[in-house]
Scaffold this motif. Structure first.
Motif, short mmCIF file in Angstrom:
data_model
loop_
_atom_site.label_atom_id
_atom_site.label_comp_id
_atom_site.label_asym_id
_atom_site.label_seq_id
_atom_site.Cartn_x
_atom_site.Cartn_y
_atom_site.Cartn_z
N THR A 1 17.17 13.88 14.58
CA THR A 1 16.76 14.02 12.52
C THR A 1 15.10 14.45 12.01
N PRO A 2 15.14 15.01 11.62
CA PRO A 2 14.27 15.75 10.63
C PRO A 2 12.66 14.62 10.65
N PRO B 1 -2.35 6.54 8.59
CA PRO B 1 -2.93 5.37 9.34
C PRO B 1 -4.32 4.61 9.68
N ALA B 2 -4.02 3.23 9.72
CA ALA B 2 -4.85 2.11 9.03
C ALA B 2 -6.33 2.75 9.36
N PRO C 1 -0.62 -8.85 14.88
CA PRO C 1 0.76 -9.55 14.51
C PRO C 1 1.69 -11.09 14.49
N LEU D 1 -6.69 -3.01 10.35
CA LEU D 1 -5.08 -3.10 10.36
C LEU D 1 -3.90 -4.37 9.89
N TRP E 1 -2.95 -3.21 6.74
CA TRP E 1 -2.90 -2.01 6.80
C TRP E 1 -1.19 -2.36 6.72
N LEU E 2 -1.37 -3.33 8.03
CA LEU E 2 0.05 -3.63 8.45
C LEU E 2 1.46 -4.96 7.36
N VAL F 1 4.96 8.11 16.22
CA VAL F 1 4.61 7.41 15.32
C VAL F 1 5.38 6.64 14.90
N VAL G 1 7.85 4.32 12.10
CA VAL G 1 7.38 3.77 10.67
C VAL G 1 9.00 2.80 10.68
N THR H 1 11.47 2.06 8.20
CA THR H 1 12.22 3.21 6.53
C THR H 1 12.99 2.31 5.99
N GLN I 1 11.53 4.37 12.60
CA GLN I 1 11.69 5.72 13.39
C GLN I 1 10.91 6.32 14.02
N THR J 1 8.08 9.06 14.79
CA THR J 1 8.74 10.74 14.22
C THR J 1 7.34 11.53 15.36
N THR K 1 13.07 13.19 14.30
CA THR K 1 12.98 11.66 14.31
C THR K 1 13.52 10.79 15.09
N LEU K 2 13.83 9.66 16.07
CA LEU K 2 14.62 9.43 16.99
C LEU K 2 14.66 7.68 16.22
N TRP L 1 6.67 -5.22 15.30
CA TRP L 1 5.63 -5.25 15.05
C TRP L 1 4.59 -4.91 15.74
N ALA M 1 3.66 -1.76 15.62
CA ALA M 1 3.17 -0.98 14.48
C ALA M 1 1.89 -1.31 14.90
N ALA N 1 -1.20 1.57 14.18
CA ALA N 1 -1.32 1.47 13.48
C ALA N 1 -1.37 2.87 12.61
N GLY N 2 -0.45 3.22 12.76
CA GLY N 2 -0.03 5.10 12.26
C GLY N 2 -0.56 6.11 13.31
N HIS N 3 -1.47 5.83 14.30
CA HIS N 3 -1.61 6.93 14.73
C HIS N 3 -0.50 7.39 16.08
#
Lengths: 520, 437
Positions: free
Chosen positions: A65-66, A73-74, A130, A153, A156-157, B369, B371, B373, B378, B380, B385-386, B399, B402, B406-408
């Motif tokens: 998918t797109p 990012p954190a 976590p 972190l 951010w989480l 990354v 994410v 949603t 997902q 991406t 995206t998968l 988690w 994630a 850390a979003g990277h």
């Protein structure tokens, strides 16, 4: 129409026929390649063949998918990484892997580990964050340390997981208050506001007071009491005017709290009024304290926080007397009599209107003990506790020794408690030990181990000391580990005490190792 | 000397959480005496409740365990505690040139037993009567073919009647039992799963099962590789020794990840390897009874020089480990080369073209990354995206992913398939693998 949508329609046709059955519905014609080659003799078999073709086609030709929007990012965490062994230790303490809980001993040690790691400013491995946040969710006493350690972190989480909502409300070392304080104060949850006020009082007491005063009239009574409590941090003469005004508050609890705070300010007007009342009630002459308890609790006394009725139903005059003496500045007594606290405690009391009155000494001692705790007066606390107990000498029973102990310096506290444990054993030592700083000093630790040894020899049961033992696991000096191991080896095997000592020694070793790893 | 294992790795060997907990209590030096390591083994005496301490030894290569305690758990808490003690630091266990006699005897006994077993198997292979074996095989083929035909009729009946009109409860269990009788356990497993399939997924499952049963019906007409795939999926197994007697692939295999799944009867451990020279993916399976850890322990990230034999098939993946050349060595701190989500999905598509029943194919994703949603997690790369396959991983594992990211963008190993991507291993900012299973 896109290829994917077309494929979706074809699949929907097949699905529709399959749901109702080929007995009732005609066989759809999907028009996909190879569909022509399917044998239509039996519609049901043909439908399964067509569906198999379509399913494999869809699987083999699946497209991603797109892109979705990824959040920013954190922020980078610039703290040094935990040393490798300490990171492994944290994994053990958090009991990651599987859903199993940790052993009781590990649960006792986790708070120490967190506090030590926080103090050293380490960054934990991201994969453990976590589990750290989950653990602190269940154990609120760990939240400050855990949130600090989790760092940027964790911040951010947390907003992504409803279980970690508490994180945004928990104050940590590294915050530069992302929300302006004023906004937090106006819109924050109650706990957030108390935390904010407390922190502000530690750095800028005047600003804290101004912030509280800005919304004071609109706060609820039960909140006002707790906000007032927060003023204890950084309390000074600058707060007096505000507190004096609070003496006229609608809520009785607010009035009482304001009065108590004022009484701990030795230069306050309330303290001066209490000093006058105390002088009227006690006169020093002929080496004796002549006591005239107040004969009424007038409006002024009530405004200063003295309840008319004793909550325990004591005689009215004795109750008022005790309240006055406890709220008066302690300096008054030494200044008026020229005696040290030690000497004062030995002065006999008499009724001012003649005859009897020796029992007032007990009321005075009680009141002074409360004053010493409130006013954090180490000289008085020391005098009230008396010399450390020694074997063979009858010691005076202090009113609330643990609270008085807390007024003394950590070293003095430990020395006094060690002497107490040597003399009286562990039976009554729980609160005293709890008042001592951890880890315990080596002399105190040695005294506790010796007392445990005696308890074992006397044949008492370990579980009757479970409170002290739990504390010992957390607080005993690591240097004492060999002594405990020797004790474990000497105790006859297969007894409750042998198990107790073995576990204690194991815990001490674990604690020593874990703190050593953090020292890195 | 063998490199020390991580605490996490030791705990992964435990048969159950209670053992992890009990072993934790034995991980300090207090209960241990005479603890030592050498000759690829670890040993020590553990003070228990009896007067004689337990003798505990671990052979680190396999690993194998021996303990004089009466526990039925395997490995027992003493063996795990000893490993934890060893993992915690070098000071706790002294390196020794020679093991004590009771350890040496056990080690010698083990190598003797291994040699005996190999000799016996060779003897057995030589003894077998080829004519009788061929007859047995023909008989089984006929039974399976009959079962497969029966199944096709059942499926067609269902479609005639309509899927909205479900068969009575227990009907599929009955069909599954018939497939077991027909010696087609693979078909039986898929049939049993139909009872739990939601209605909108039923047609696809029916179709794939119909395709498999039909393929077995004309197995003699299929190309050899595809026929092998069909046989395996229907439930024919191949003996490990027989596989290893055939062609093997020697390579430096990198351990890309492992995952344990357990039900009440069995613990299954999957270990994924990728050959450094051939680039081939291999999947090793190990099983343990409840209360026993699977006996295959290959830490993620290690490199292992070994022979591997693949199960035959149109798209070979499952493999067995043959001769190992040396102990697993730590890999350089580097992430494996990978694909974009679009390429990984295309690679799965290629695999499906060869084996239509494949649900997924191993893939390393580069720079994705994770994410969260409203439609779930997902992955991406900024272009495509998968989805993370739903229900494939516990929340805690996602988690952890994630947090590692850390979003990277991260490198992620897992299984890529039509239902999404199932993460197995992520590489953190320091290029260290983090297991997500």
């Amino acid at each position: 129409m896109t290829a994917a949508a077309l494929a979706g329609d074809q699949w929907a046709d097949l699905q529709g026929a399959a749901l109702l059955g080929t007995d009732r519905r005609p066989l759809p014609e999907p028009g996909t390649p190879l569909a022509e080659s399917v044998d239509r003799t039996d519609p049901a078999t043909a439908l399964l063949d067509l569906a198999a073709l379509a399913a494999v086609r869809r699987r083999a030709g699946a497209l991603p998918t797109p892109a979705v929007d990824a959040p920013a990012p954190a922020p980078d965490d610039t703290r040094p990484a935990l040393p490798e062994p300490a990171a492994r230790r944290l994994a053990v303490l958090l009991g990651t892997r599987g859903g199993h809980g940790s052993t009781a001993n590990l649960a006792e040690l986790l708070p120490q580990w967190l506090a030590a790691a926080r103090a050293r400013g380490y960054r934990p491995p991201p994969a453990l964050v976590p589990a750290l946040l989950d653990t602190a969710r269940a154990r609120s006493e760990l939240r400050g340390d855990a949130v600090t350690l989790a760092g940027p972190l964790g911040r951010w989480l947390a907003p992504q997981n409803p279980d970690w909502r508490y994180v945004t409300r928990t104050a940590a070392d590294h915050d530069d208050l992302d929300r302006p304080g004023e906004l937090l104060w106006q819109e924050g949850l109650f706990a957030e506001r108390v935390t904010h006020l407390t922190r502000l009082r530690r750095t800028d007491p005047a600003a804290g007071l101004a912030l509280l005063a800005s919304t004071w009239p609109t706060e609820r009574a039960e909140d006002r009491v707790l906000f007032l409590d927060a003023l204890q941090d950084g309390l000074s003469g600058a707060d007096e005017e505000f507190l004096e005004a609070a003496l006229g508050d609608r809520s009785k609890n607010v009035r009482a709290t304001a009065a108590e705070l004022l009484s701990t300010l030795p230069g306050s007007a309330l303290a001066a009024r209490m000093a006058d009342r105390a002088r009227a009630a006690v006169r020093f002459a002929d080496g004796r304290l002549h006591v005239t308890p107040p004969d009424a609790c007038d409006a002024a006394m009530q405004r200063d926080g003295i309840p008319v009725k004793s909550p325990t139903g004591r005689g009215e005059r004795a109750w008022w007397f005790g309240e006055v003496a406890a709220a008066a500045p302690l300096a008054l007594w030494t200044a008026d009599t020229g005696l040290t606290p030690d000497r004062l405690l030995a002065v006999p009391t008499v009724d001012a209107d003649g005859g009897g009155g020796a029992e007032w000494a007990e009321d005075l001692r009680e009141a002074w003990a409360r004053a010493a705790v409130r006013q954090q007066n180490a000289d008085w606390a020391r005098a009230l506790l008396g010399a450390p107990p020694r074997p063979g000498r009858e010691s005076r029973t202090p009113g609330a020794p643990a609270k008085l102990l807390a007024v003394l310096s950590p070293a003095e506290r430990a020395a006094w408690t060690a002497a107490f444990v040597q003399t009286h054993g562990l039976g009554d030592a729980f609160q005293l030990l709890g008042a001592c700083a951890t880890p315990w000093t080596p002399p105190l630790s040695t005294a506790v181990v010796a007392a445990l040894k005696r308890a074992a020899e006397l044949g008492s049961y370990p579980w009757s000391h479970s409170g002290v033992l739990g504390m010992t696991e957390r607080a005993l000096a690591p240097e004492t580990a060999p002594a405990v191991e020797a004790l474990a080896a000497d105790t006859s095997p297969d007894t409750a005490w042998s198990d107790t000592f073995t576990r204690l020694a194991g815990t001490l070793r674990f604690r020593q190792a874990m703190l050593g790893e953090l020292a890195g | 000397m063998e490199e020390r294992w991580s605490t996490e790795h030791v705990l992964s060997l435990a048969p159950d959480p209670a053992s992890q907990k009990a072993a934790g209590k034995l991980s300090g030096p207090a209960p241990w005496s005479g603890a030592g390591t050498g000759q690829g083994a670890l040993w020590g005496l553990c003070k228990g409740s009896g007067s004689t301490p337990y003798r505990t030894a671990v052979e680190l290569g396999t690993p194998a365990y021996k303990c004089s305690c009466p526990s039925r758990k395997f490995p027992c808490k003493h063996a795990l505690g000893l490993l934890l003690l060893w993992a915690s630091g070098p000071e706790a266990v002294t390196a020794a040139a020679e093991a004590p006699d009771w350890v040496s005897e056990w080690l010698n006994g083990r190598s003797q037993a291994a040699a005996d077993k190999a000799a016996k198997q060779q003897a057995k292979a030589a003894d077998a009567d080829p004519e009788a074996a061929r007859k047995r095989a023909a008989k089984r083929s006929a039974r399976v073919a009959a079962g497969a035909l029966d199944l096709r009729l059942r499926l067609a009946d269902g479609i005639r009647r309509g899927l909205a009109d479900p068969p009575p409860a227990g009907a599929w269990d009955e069909v599954a039992a018939r497939m077991v009788d027909a010696q087609a356990p693979g078909l039986a497993g898929r049939v049993r799963a139909l009872a739990d399939t939601p209605q909108d997924g039923l047609l696809e499952e029916y179709a794939m099962l119909h395709l498999l049963a039909g393929a077995y019906g004309r197995i003699d007409a299929l190309p050899e590789a595809l026929a092998a795939t069909v046989r395996t999926r229907v439930g024919f197994t191949t003996d490990t020794a027989e596989l290893l007697a055939g062609p093997t692939v020697r390579d430096r295999w990198q351990v890309l990840g492992s995952r344990d799944t357990a039900d009440e009867r069995l613990t299954t451990r999957r270990v994924w390897l990728r050959g450094a020279k051939t680039g081939r993916d291999a999947l090793l399976l190990a099983f343990g009874r409840p209360g026993q850890a699977p006996d295959l322990a290959l830490p993620t990230g290690r490199l292992l020089e070994a022979d591997v034999a693949f199960h035959p098939g149109a798209r070979p993946l499952r493999a067995v480990l043959g001769t190992r050349y040396g102990d697993p060595e730590p890999a350089p701190a580097a992430v494996p080369a990978g694909l974009s989500p679009a390429e990984a999905l295309a690679a799965y598509g290629d695999a499906v073209a060869e084996d239509p029943w494949l649900d997924s194919w191993p893939a390393v994703l580069t720079d994705v990354v994770p994410v969260l949603t409203p439609d779930g997690w997902q992955l991406t790369d900024g272009r495509h995206t998968l989805p993370v396959r739903r229900g494939a991983l516990a929340d805690a594992a996602l988690w952890r992913l994630a947090a590692v990211s850390a979003g990277h963008p991260v490198t992620l190993f897992g299984e890529c398939g039509h239902a999404g991507f199932t993460p197995v291993t992520a590489w953190d900012a320091e290029h260290r693998p983090v297991g997500l299973g």
